[in-house]
Design an enzyme around this catalytic site. Structure first.
Site, PDB file in Angstrom:
ATOM      1  N   GLU A  36    -121.898  53.480  12.123  1.00 44.93           N
ATOM      2  CA  GLU A  36    -121.167  52.867  13.240  1.00 44.93           C
ATOM      3  C   GLU A  36    -122.101  51.907  13.968  1.00 44.93           C
ATOM      4  OE1 GLU A  36    -117.908  52.849  14.726  1.00 44.93           O
ATOM      5  OE2 GLU A  36    -119.052  51.361  15.857  1.00 44.93           O
ATOM      6  N   SER A 148    -109.771  46.706  13.283  1.00 48.77           N
ATOM      7  CA  SER A 148    -109.196  45.384  13.580  1.00 48.77           C
ATOM      8  C   SER A 148    -109.735  44.875  14.913  1.00 48.77           C
ATOM      9  CB  SER A 148    -107.671  45.503  13.652  1.00 48.77           C
ATOM     10  OG  SER A 148    -107.304  46.417  14.671  1.00 48.77           O
ATOM     11  N   HIS A 446     -82.088  75.391  25.259  1.00 47.96           N
ATOM     12  CA  HIS A 446     -81.349  74.778  26.364  1.00 47.96           C
ATOM     13  C   HIS A 446     -81.963  75.214  27.689  1.00 47.96           C
ATOM     14  CE1 HIS A 446     -78.060  73.193  28.719  1.00 47.96           C
ATOM     15  NE2 HIS A 446     -78.026  74.338  29.375  1.00 47.96           N
TER      16      HIS A 446
END
Ligand code: NAI
Length: 467
Positions: A36, A148, A446
């Site tokens: 990195e 990107s 519910h």
């Protein structure tokens, strides 16, 4: 520089594609390294993308909710105000927690972290440069996961002070009074929402006649209406023709419905898309095939034309999504280990974290029609959902698309509260080839928002109960 120089798997890039691939590779018994260039791990998503934006979206939404709806709920705060520096500090703490967390996961899984900029020298050799020093690394397999970068407009180069990419917009020193957003895609509408909630006057300029082109037409229309209701101003079918960037202000020139308009603002956010990032990676030197749009070309196993080199995530064509990159990272290394992974691109959800949230999986109605499928469509407005009414959050709907011959679910589209969490039901349904009937007859607690999914499925079958 590190001692080890030879690895089974070397992953270049530590975003959600790269770090996940590296951890899975190590789990599978490969001697693994992750290179990195930045000082923190996690790539765009953790450092300057998904994570900080969601932290700010949540903080700004809390403020906006209390400001607009607090009284209705019987909550009154006399001195409600934004302490922006604290909001940003908290956002940064969330980011740091995650990036350090990835470093911890690397240690735990025995992934060697190498800090520096990687360049391919040959199919099995990588050069890493840091502070002018270089190191050569041997890799049996390399996974390219360099992600990107934001696309700039030629007359609006990013300075991250006045002309912002998403990176700059997530680290502003103060709340702008006026903000122009160019591009009403996912970044545009999310960051426009953050600042609009904090009191900024936001103008969004979009080239197309609609917003969020990747979403189903019904959903994006509803999103536009609700965002307008929240005070965002939209100019659709508008062309940005130029700009003048000053020290404190920017003027953006726009053509809209035959008129020439000028918008002055403190900042302009350019959110017109992202492009694959492979600067200095040495792709050409090694002969890795790249498409005219800059995407690395891969086969169905995510392998490039160089057999030892794989590529995943934003660097290859497809939806630029963190979770897609992670799935591909896992698939690439599992394949290397002789397993039989498969990424089901139909079942990858897409979410926009506005309020209400937008979430989708599978085909849009238009895509299904273009594929000439016979459709079975149902929907349910959140106005007809008891939980949405209890929480006072009734904008939006669920739309379900089935293929009529098989009854199978092929698309689920939600705009509404907690859509990002609810879409999981659609993902599993598509993954497991469930039918509309399976969803309609499955019990949903519910009162929950997810009952709107069941009701939309019932509606597709022609017998909705609650509307
Ligand atoms: P986008 O592709 O989502 O939207 C760009 C928008 O800009 C489009 O509507 C396009 O028509 C418009 N546009 C292009 N050129 C223009 C021009 N000259 N003038 C006016 N409008 C123009 O790209 P965005 O929002 O920059 O996001 C980039 C990528 O990041 C996306 O692929 C997205 O999937 C990913 N992302 C995902 C998030 C999420 O999953 N929630 C959050 C943020 C980003």
């Amino acid at each position: 520089m590190n001692g080890n120089t030879s690895f089974d798997v070397v992953v270049i890039g530590s975003g959600p594609g790269g770090y996940v691939a590296a951890i899975r590779a190590a789990q599978l018994g490969f001697k693994t390294a992750c290179i990195e260039k930045d000082s923190t791990l996690g790539g765009t998503c953790l450092n300057v993308g998904c994570i900080p934006s969601k932290a700010l979206l949540y903080s700004s939404e809390m403020f906006h909710f209390l400001q607009k709806d607090g009284k209705t709920h019987g909550i009154e705060i006399s001195d409600l105000r934004v302490e922006f520096s604290q909001m940003m500090k908290r956002k940064q703490e969330v980011v740091t927690g995650f990036t350090q967390g990835v470093a911890g996961l690397f240690k735990k899984n025995n992934v060697e972290r190498i800090t520096g900029t990687a360049r391919l020298l040959s199919p099995n050799e990588i050069e890493v440069t840091k502070d002018g020093q270089t190191q050569k690394i041997q890799a049996r397999y390399t996974i390219l996961a360099t992600g990107s970068e934001p696309i700039a407009l030629p007359f609006l180069p990013f300075d991250e002070k006045i002309v912002l990419s998403s990176t700059g917009a997530l680290s502003l020193p103060k709340i702008p009074k006026k903000l122009i957003v160019v591009g009403a895609g996912v970044i545009g509408v999310e960051l426009a929402s953050v600042y609009s909630r904090l009191g900024t006057q936001v103008v969004v300029v979009e080239m197309l006649d609609y917003i969020c082109p990747m979403m189903d037409q019904t959903i994006r229309k509803t999103l536009l209406q609700t965002l307008k209701k929240q005070g965002l101003e939209f100019y659709l079918g508008a062309k940005v023709t130029g700009a003048e960037v000053g020290k404190e202000q920017v003027a953006v020139y726009v053509e809209h419905e035959g008129k020439k308009l000028t918008f002055d603002a403190d900042n302009v956010l350019v959110a017109v898309g992202r492009r694959p990032y492979s600067k200095g990676l040495g792709l050409q030197d090694v002969g890795v095939q790249v498409s005219p749009r800059g995407f690395v070309e891969v086969n169905q196993d995510l392998q490039t034309n160089i057999p030892s080199i794989y590529a995943i995530g934003d660097l290859i064509d497809g939806a630029m999504l963190a979770h897609r990159a992670s799935e591909e990272g896992i698939a690439a290394v599992e394949k290397l280990a002789g397993l039989h992974p498969h990424v089901n691109y139909m079942a990858i959800p897409n979410v926009i974290y506005t309020h209400p949230e937008v979430a989708a999986v599978g085909l849009t109605e238009q895509e299904a029609k273009d594929a000439q499928l016979k459709l079975q469509i149902g929907s349910c407005l959140f106005k007809a959902n008891s939980r949405a009414r209890c929480i006072g959050d009734t904008d939006g709907l669920v739309k379900i698309i089935g293929e009529a011959n098989t009854g199978r679910l092929i698309g689920m589209h939600i705009i509404g509260p907690n859509a990002s969490e609810m879409i999981g039901e659609g993902v599993i349904a598509i993954e497991k080839k469930a039918t509309i009937s399976d969803i309609a007859y499955a019990s949903h607690a519910h009162p929950t928002l997810s009952e709107a999914i069941k009701e939309a499925a019932l509606n597709a079958l022609g017998h909705a109960i609650h509307f």
